[in-house]
Design an enzyme around this catalytic site. Sequence first.
Site, PDB file in Angstrom:
ATOM      1  N   THR A 117       0.815  -1.208   0.000  1.00 34.32           N
ATOM      2  CA  THR A 117       0.000   0.000   0.000  1.00 34.32           C
ATOM      3  C   THR A 117       0.853   1.265   0.000  1.00 34.32           C
ATOM      4  OG1 THR A 117      -1.445   1.327   1.416  1.00 34.32           O
ATOM      5  CG2 THR A 117      -0.096  -0.291   2.523  1.00 34.32           C
ATOM      6  N   TYR A 141      -1.894   0.356   9.945  1.00 37.62           N
ATOM      7  CA  TYR A 141      -2.132  -0.340   8.675  1.00 37.62           C
ATOM      8  C   TYR A 141      -0.871  -0.315   7.806  1.00 37.62           C
ATOM      9  CZ  TYR A 141      -3.724  -1.031   3.891  1.00 37.62           C
ATOM     10  OH  TYR A 141      -3.840  -1.476   2.599  1.00 37.62           O
TER      11      TYR A 141
END
Length: 329
Positions: A117, A141
């Site tokens: 990501t 995250y």
Amino acid sequence: MTVLVTGGAGYIGSHMVLALLDAGEKVVVVDNLSTGFWWALPPEATLVVGDCGDEELMKRVMAEHGVTAIAHFAARIVVPDSVADPLGYYLANTVKSRALIAAAVAAGVKHFIFSSTAAVYGEPTTIPVPEDLPLDPVSPYGRSKLMTEWMLQDAGRAHGLGYVVLRYFNVAGADPRGRTGQSTPNATHLIKVAAQAALGDRPGMQVYGTDFPTPDGSCLRDYIQVSDLADAHLKALSYLRSGGQSTVLNCGYGRGYSVLEVIDVVKRVSGVDFPVEYAQRRAGDPAAIVAKADRVRAELGWTPQHDNLEEIVDQALRWERSLKTKNVA
Ligand code: UDP
């Protein structure tokens, strides 16, 4: 020559399964159906309902199906959720990935594609963001994904596991043929939320922060269409199979849209002027993330087919409407 797709019943994973099957590959999906849907999978894909963090199960699946490559999508993906439940995210995204990588090494799998990501960059100091920028994720995250990148680097070197890490920017839209899309009922992603507001499935929506250091004060993101992203995975698979070196690639189009611009496009394409409220910033949101996107094109020979925000929004709206008739949302 079977490809194992973890999280294949989820949003991006189900597009990857279709892309693989369309390309004539054999596919086995491992999904615990915590956020995925069995009906998102075509019958040609074998579904094993189970956890990709179950190392013994993963070894068994790899051996039974003759798995030679893995595309690892299964993850938790909501930035603010990760701020509230960091340990849950480290379990889902780091600990379980470790088990999967260990099983891959034990089973002699040689090719691994990992869904990473743009959140690994944190608050980038350079826009567009090149892959070699120092990494400084600001959310659990992003950190949970970065740790898996590191595990792959180390395990890849030690055990001859070739990998492609794909760092996704903001993924949106749906299969152009309407076969799958973003189906999570409580999705928090901008285009999905705006599409639901346009279709009257929610009374309106909020813009999280209008005081960012960006031209209109709302956050800038690089929105990539989901089948283009799946195609980048197919190209990554061919690249590894033809002897390509392990690599890390941004997946975006290299152009940023602000939250307010996206909402305008959703209003224009849907023809609905839904209510929008300006709210506080959300925890963990960087002001701007836009990909430097040339490396993925150069290394994989990837050429996007759907680099058009109107088209992406139109696909999202169509899918949202079709979910209502499927009566599954
Ligand atoms: N966003 C927003 N309202 C919403 C959902 C998202 O203003 O209902 C903003 C969010 O703060 C971020 C951008 O839209 O600036 C993209 O957020 P999303 O959750 O889609 O993806 P992220 O960039 O967090 O991965």
